[in-house]
Write an enzyme that holds these catalytic residues in place. Sequence first.
Site, PDB file in Angstrom:
ATOM      1  CE  LYS A   1      -1.944  -1.024   3.680  1.00 40.01           C
ATOM      2  NZ  LYS A   1      -2.116  -2.881   3.853  1.00 40.01           N
TER       3      LYS A   1
ATOM      4  NE  ARG B   1      -4.348  -1.067   9.365  1.00 41.65           N
ATOM      5  CZ  ARG B   1      -2.889  -0.826   8.885  1.00 41.65           C
ATOM      6  NH1 ARG B   1      -2.887   0.790   8.050  1.00 41.65           N
ATOM      7  NH2 ARG B   1      -2.680  -1.438   9.254  1.00 41.65           N
TER       8      ARG B   1
ATOM      9  NE  ARG C   1       7.269  -5.187   5.990  1.00 39.61           N
ATOM     10  CZ  ARG C   1       5.600  -3.981   5.890  1.00 39.61           C
ATOM     11  NH1 ARG C   1       5.655  -3.696   4.772  1.00 39.61           N
ATOM     12  NH2 ARG C   1       4.545  -4.346   7.211  1.00 39.61           N
TER      13      ARG C   1
ATOM     14  NE  ARG D   1       6.168  -1.861  10.288  1.00 38.94           N
ATOM     15  CZ  ARG D   1       4.824  -1.558   9.453  1.00 38.94           C
ATOM     16  NH1 ARG D   1       5.047  -1.371   7.571  1.00 38.94           N
ATOM     17  NH2 ARG D   1       3.794  -2.001  10.092  1.00 38.94           N
TER      18      ARG D   1
ATOM     19  NE  ARG E   1       1.718  -5.571  10.842  1.00 40.20           N
ATOM     20  CZ  ARG E   1       3.484  -5.752  10.512  1.00 40.20           C
ATOM     21  NH1 ARG E   1       3.360  -6.610  10.457  1.00 40.20           N
ATOM     22  NH2 ARG E   1       3.027  -4.763   9.451  1.00 40.20           N
TER      23      ARG E   1
HETATM   24  P1  AMP Z   1       0.746   0.195   8.669  1.00 41.73           P
HETATM   25  O1  AMP Z   1       2.767   1.054   9.121  1.00 41.73           O
HETATM   26  O2  AMP Z   1      -0.122   0.469   7.437  1.00 41.73           O
HETATM   27  O3  AMP Z   1       1.617  -1.186   8.261  1.00 41.73           O
HETATM   28  O4  AMP Z   1       0.602   0.688  10.410  1.00 41.73           O
HETATM   29  C1  AMP Z   1       0.700  -0.094  11.133  1.00 41.73           C
HETATM   30  C2  AMP Z   1       0.198   0.024  12.943  1.00 41.73           C
HETATM   31  O5  AMP Z   1       0.323   1.043  13.327  1.00 41.73           O
HETATM   32  C3  AMP Z   1      -0.505  -0.894  12.082  1.00 41.73           C
HETATM   33  O6  AMP Z   1      -0.340  -2.823  12.456  1.00 41.73           O
HETATM   34  C4  AMP Z   1      -1.531  -0.308  13.721  1.00 41.73           C
HETATM   35  O7  AMP Z   1      -1.102  -1.024  14.785  1.00 41.73           O
HETATM   36  C5  AMP Z   1      -1.053   1.254  13.387  1.00 41.73           C
HETATM   37  N1  AMP Z   1      -2.180   1.541  12.616  1.00 41.73           N
HETATM   38  C6  AMP Z   1      -1.355   2.478  11.276  1.00 41.73           C
HETATM   39  N2  AMP Z   1      -2.734   2.652  10.580  1.00 41.73           N
HETATM   40  C7  AMP Z   1      -4.010   2.766  11.558  1.00 41.73           C
HETATM   41  C8  AMP Z   1      -5.531   2.838  11.621  1.00 41.73           C
HETATM   42  N3  AMP Z   1      -6.041   3.649  10.122  1.00 41.73           N
HETATM   43  N4  AMP Z   1      -6.355   2.294  12.692  1.00 41.73           N
HETATM   44  C9  AMP Z   1      -5.168   1.631  14.213  1.00 41.73           C
HETATM   45  N5  AMP Z   1      -4.451   1.693  13.653  1.00 41.73           N
HETATM   46  C10 AMP Z   1      -3.687   1.880  13.031  1.00 41.73           C
END
Ligand code: AMP
Length: 217
Positions: free
Chosen positions: A13, A88, A127, A158, A169
């Site tokens: 994404k 989300r 990754r 990460r 996740r």
């Molecule tokens: P990402 O980088 O998009 O994979 O996000 C990493 C982590 O941030 C996720 O596993 C969630 O813990 C948190 N996170 C990111 N976006 C959201 C969102 N819109 N709502 C709630 N938690 C989020």
Amino acid sequence: MRVVILGPPGAGKGTQAELLSKELGVPKLSMGDILRKAVKEKTPLGEEAQRYMKEGKLVPDELILKLLEEKIEKVAEDAGFVLDGFPRNLRQAQILNNFLESRGKNLDWAIYLKVGEEEIVNRLRHRLICSKCGKVYRKDEIKQDRICEECGSQLAKRKDDDPHTIKERIKVYFEHTFPLVKYYQKKGILKEVEGEGKEEEVYERIRKALNLSQPLT
Ligand code: AMP
């Protein structure tokens, strides 16, 4: 154009959002990046968010909205945006919808990057991301020095890309985020795009789906 990008963790994404925002000339807003920055800067919201992020859970909506408040207000004024990692869950999607509607605007497209579970796990395990600019790499595609080719900073795994958190996740994704595919389908703005393959190939599919005219040179 106002676009959100949906898909499981590791679907690409962030990478695709970056390419699309550059081509459309509109800002990209990545919720994950905003959260990681807050965590790094040890702000009170960042410290609280970290508790959920390291367990692979969603950060509570109230916290997300506080973090997003000013930024979304600003991008809503622009000609468009590309959102990565927000919404989300259904509540966030409705909040975004109401927010735009109240300003006489609407979302044009929700792009759903479809990637199989086996491929997701494989991608997340291999990754690496740049500790400064956030560019994503695959461990087997980079040189030994583990340095970002964009900004020269160190690459790192990460924290939430460990096997236990990856599993959580993915579970959270199917429970809370996947229903958004139907939500946007019903609104008639969903574009489903095959997310497997090289990033340039996936991006070409997005361009086709959105009818972006010229092929990339
Ligand atoms: P990402 O980088 O998009 O994979 O996000 C990493 C982590 O941030 C996720 O596993 C969630 O813990 C948190 N996170 C990111 N976006 C959201 C969102 N819109 N709502 C709630 N938690 C989020």
